[in-house]
Design a protein around this motif. Structure first.
Motif, mmCIF file in Angstrom:
data_model
loop_
_atom_site.group_PDB
_atom_site.id
_atom_site.type_symbol
_atom_site.label_atom_id
_atom_site.label_comp_id
_atom_site.label_asym_id
_atom_site.label_seq_id
_atom_site.Cartn_x
_atom_site.Cartn_y
_atom_site.Cartn_z
ATOM 1 N N LEU A 166 0.808 -1.225 0.000
ATOM 2 C CA LEU A 166 0.000 0.000 0.000
ATOM 3 C C LEU A 166 0.839 1.272 0.000
ATOM 4 C CD1 LEU A 166 -2.960 -0.921 2.391
ATOM 5 C CD2 LEU A 166 -2.926 -0.893 -0.105
ATOM 6 N N GLY A 167 2.064 1.183 -0.426
ATOM 7 C CA GLY A 167 2.899 2.387 -0.525
ATOM 8 C C GLY A 167 3.137 3.037 0.815
ATOM 9 N N ALA A 168 2.886 4.355 0.899
ATOM 10 C CA ALA A 168 3.143 5.095 2.135
ATOM 11 C C ALA A 168 2.245 4.652 3.277
ATOM 12 C CB ALA A 168 2.953 6.588 1.884
ATOM 13 N N ALA A 169 1.092 4.045 2.963
ATOM 14 C CA ALA A 169 0.156 3.605 3.999
ATOM 15 C C ALA A 169 0.540 2.244 4.595
ATOM 16 C CB ALA A 169 -1.257 3.516 3.432
ATOM 17 N N ALA A 170 1.512 1.571 3.994
ATOM 18 C CA ALA A 170 1.858 0.212 4.407
ATOM 19 C C ALA A 170 2.377 0.160 5.838
ATOM 20 C CB ALA A 170 2.910 -0.364 3.470
ATOM 21 N N LEU A 171 2.066 -0.947 6.506
ATOM 22 C CA LEU A 171 2.528 -1.233 7.863
ATOM 23 C C LEU A 171 2.174 -0.122 8.838
ATOM 24 C CD1 LEU A 171 5.999 -2.892 7.197
ATOM 25 C CD2 LEU A 171 3.733 -3.922 7.251
ATOM 26 N N THR A 172 0.960 0.373 8.721
ATOM 27 C CA THR A 172 0.471 1.402 9.643
ATOM 28 C C THR A 172 -0.859 0.967 10.258
ATOM 29 O OG1 THR A 172 -0.739 2.589 7.910
ATOM 30 C CG2 THR A 172 1.536 3.276 8.311
ATOM 31 N N ALA A 173 -1.225 1.662 11.325
ATOM 32 C CA ALA A 173 -2.576 1.611 11.908
ATOM 33 C C ALA A 173 -3.029 0.239 12.379
ATOM 34 C CB ALA A 173 -3.590 2.185 10.922
ATOM 35 N N SER A 174 -2.105 -0.595 12.866
ATOM 36 C CA SER A 174 -2.581 -1.850 13.450
ATOM 37 C C SER A 174 -3.301 -1.591 14.766
ATOM 38 C CB SER A 174 -1.416 -2.825 13.680
ATOM 39 O OG SER A 174 -0.676 -2.503 14.834
ATOM 40 N N GLY A 175 -3.188 -0.372 15.296
ATOM 41 C CA GLY A 175 -3.914 0.001 16.510
ATOM 42 C C GLY A 175 -5.331 0.461 16.244
ATOM 43 N N SER A 176 -5.780 0.404 14.979
ATOM 44 C CA SER A 176 -7.111 0.911 14.627
ATOM 45 C C SER A 176 -7.916 -0.140 13.876
ATOM 46 C CB SER A 176 -6.986 2.165 13.758
ATOM 47 O OG SER A 176 -8.254 2.567 13.267
ATOM 48 N N LEU A 177 -9.054 -0.516 14.442
ATOM 49 C CA LEU A 177 -10.052 -1.318 13.736
ATOM 50 C C LEU A 177 -10.992 -0.322 13.067
ATOM 51 C CD1 LEU A 177 -10.699 -3.868 16.594
ATOM 52 C CD2 LEU A 177 -9.886 -4.494 14.311
ATOM 53 N N TRP A 178 -11.048 -0.338 11.748
ATOM 54 C CA TRP A 178 -11.782 0.688 11.001
ATOM 55 C C TRP A 178 -12.912 0.013 10.236
ATOM 56 C CZ3 TRP A 178 -11.459 5.590 12.090
ATOM 57 C CH2 TRP A 178 -11.948 6.554 11.203
ATOM 58 N N TRP A 179 -14.140 0.131 10.750
ATOM 59 C CA TRP A 179 -15.273 -0.650 10.280
ATOM 60 C C TRP A 179 -15.529 -0.530 8.788
ATOM 61 C CZ3 TRP A 179 -20.361 1.293 8.906
ATOM 62 C CH2 TRP A 179 -21.305 0.279 8.658
ATOM 63 N N ASP A 180 -15.398 0.642 8.207
ATOM 64 C CA ASP A 180 -15.791 0.775 6.797
ATOM 65 C C ASP A 180 -14.815 0.090 5.838
ATOM 66 O OD1 ASP A 180 -13.706 2.588 6.514
ATOM 67 O OD2 ASP A 180 -14.946 4.262 5.883
ATOM 68 N N LYS A 181 -13.660 -0.382 6.359
ATOM 69 C CA LYS A 181 -12.698 -1.135 5.534
ATOM 70 C C LYS A 181 -12.347 -2.463 6.223
ATOM 71 C CE LYS A 181 -10.755 3.265 4.009
ATOM 72 N NZ LYS A 181 -9.591 4.192 4.120
ATOM 73 N N ALA A 182 -13.305 -3.025 6.947
ATOM 74 C CA ALA A 182 -13.013 -4.144 7.840
ATOM 75 C C ALA A 182 -13.184 -5.522 7.230
ATOM 76 C CB ALA A 182 -13.882 -4.041 9.103
ATOM 77 N N CYS A 183 -13.567 -5.625 5.964
ATOM 78 C CA CYS A 183 -13.658 -6.940 5.329
ATOM 79 C C CYS A 183 -12.249 -7.534 5.230
ATOM 80 C CB CYS A 183 -14.287 -6.849 3.950
ATOM 81 S SG CYS A 183 -14.348 -8.429 3.073
ATOM 82 N N MET A 184 -12.111 -8.779 5.653
ATOM 83 C CA MET A 184 -10.796 -9.420 5.667
ATOM 84 C C MET A 184 -10.611 -10.440 4.552
ATOM 85 S SD MET A 184 -9.099 -8.005 8.107
ATOM 86 C CE MET A 184 -7.756 -9.136 8.463
ATOM 87 N N VAL A 185 -11.623 -10.640 3.713
ATOM 88 C CA VAL A 185 -11.533 -11.617 2.623
ATOM 89 C C VAL A 185 -10.991 -10.920 1.381
ATOM 90 C CG1 VAL A 185 -12.802 -13.277 1.211
ATOM 91 C CG2 VAL A 185 -13.530 -12.829 3.564
ATOM 92 N N PRO A 186 -9.802 -11.299 0.904
ATOM 93 C CA PRO A 186 -9.189 -10.598 -0.234
ATOM 94 C C PRO A 186 -10.112 -10.437 -1.441
ATOM 95 C CG PRO A 186 -7.602 -12.081 0.737
ATOM 96 C CD PRO A 186 -8.905 -12.342 1.439
ATOM 97 N N ALA A 187 -10.906 -11.449 -1.755
ATOM 98 C CA ALA A 187 -11.767 -11.382 -2.941
ATOM 99 C C ALA A 187 -12.952 -10.446 -2.752
ATOM 100 C CB ALA A 187 -12.282 -12.788 -3.286
ATOM 101 N N SER A 188 -13.300 -10.124 -1.515
ATOM 102 C CA SER A 188 -14.482 -9.303 -1.250
ATOM 103 C C SER A 188 -14.151 -7.910 -0.741
ATOM 104 C CB SER A 188 -15.386 -10.004 -0.227
ATOM 105 O OG SER A 188 -15.800 -11.257 -0.700
#
Length: 258
Positions: A166-188
């Motif tokens: 994810l470029g500059a966003a990579a390896l960030t925000a593991s302290g944040s559960l963010w509901w609107d991007k919370a799907c964990m299935v790569p295909a979905s």
């Protein structure tokens, strides 16, 4: 003959021992989450029932010292060990993400339900979602007394950082559960940011595991992906599937018992 018998017994016992070890590690993780919830309870008791700030600002200094973990610990380094999942020893790699645990907002790997409880430094309402008749906005300074059902309101849970690609966003925000991007299935997942509950960590990085979650009433529990995360990212709205499991994320339970 003796060696052959020993080899057979070892082959029978090793899977059971490995399973028992994984179970012990997951119990240790769950105990961490309960301890974090205790810190949170003391914090809200001292701050008029208001949940802590997710992150003061995006600077590297703030990500170490001024985020929810440091806030609820009261800057006591003796309590940092409660934030280190015993499943994370050295470098961890799965789901396109490789990282090493650290006590900071980006790499702590325990997420906070920040979309609904305190979205700082994101501006309130900056990610507003409409799904059918329901309107959701990320908020700041949510109060514990406003939770509809504390036993169903997710506060903390296992969380991976954002993927390496994810470029500059990579390896960030593991302290944040963010509901609107919370799907964990790569295909979905339309965002591919995977900001939901991590259910691979306690399963050797593979699908089929469970992720640990703690709730506002203090109890903790392990959930499979389909039991806790939205099957599609709510970002963009318009699909009622996005509301599945929202009762655990939304403290107001606007969509009811879904």
């Amino acid at each position: 003959m003796v060696i052959a018998v020993i080899a057979i017994l070892a082959a029978m016992l090793l899977p059971a021992l490995a399973s028992a070890k994984r179970r012990a590690v997951q119990i240790g993780c769950m105990n961490n989450l309960r301890q974090m919830n205790l810190y949170l309870q003391m914090y809200t008791d001292d701050n008029n029932g208001v949940f802590p700030t997710a992150l003061l600002s995006p600077s590297s200094y703030d990500k170490v010292f001024n985020w929810w973990g440091a806030e609820i610990c009261g800057d006591s380094t003796n309590e940092y060990k409660s934030f280190h999942d015993p499943a994370l020893n050295g470098q961890t790699s799965y789901n396109g993400t490789t990282w090493t645990w650290a006590f900071n907002f980006d790499l702590v790997s325990y997420g906070y339900n920040s979309y609904f409880l305190d979205c700082s430094p994101n501006a309130p309402g900056s990610e507003t979602i409409t799904i059918g008749p329901y309107i959701y906005r990320n908020v700041q300074h949510f109060k514990r007394s406003s939770i509809v059902h504390p036993s169903e309101c997710l506060v903390f849970g296992d969380k991976q950082p954002k993927p390496n690609n994810l470029g500059a966003a990579a390896l960030t925000a593991s302290g944040s559960l963010w509901w609107d991007k919370a799907c964990m299935v790569p295909a979905s997942s339309s965002s591919h940011q995977f900001e939901g509950i991590d259910t691979r960590r306690h399963n050797g990085g593979a699908w089929g595991g469970t992720g640990n979650v703690t709730f506002a009433d203090g109890h903790a529990k392990a959930y499979k992906d389909s039991q806790i995360n939205p099957p599609k990212d709510p970002l963009g709205g318009g699909n009622s599937q996005c509301l599945i499991n929202s009762r655990y994320w939304d403290p107001l339970q606007r969509a009811g018992n879904r």
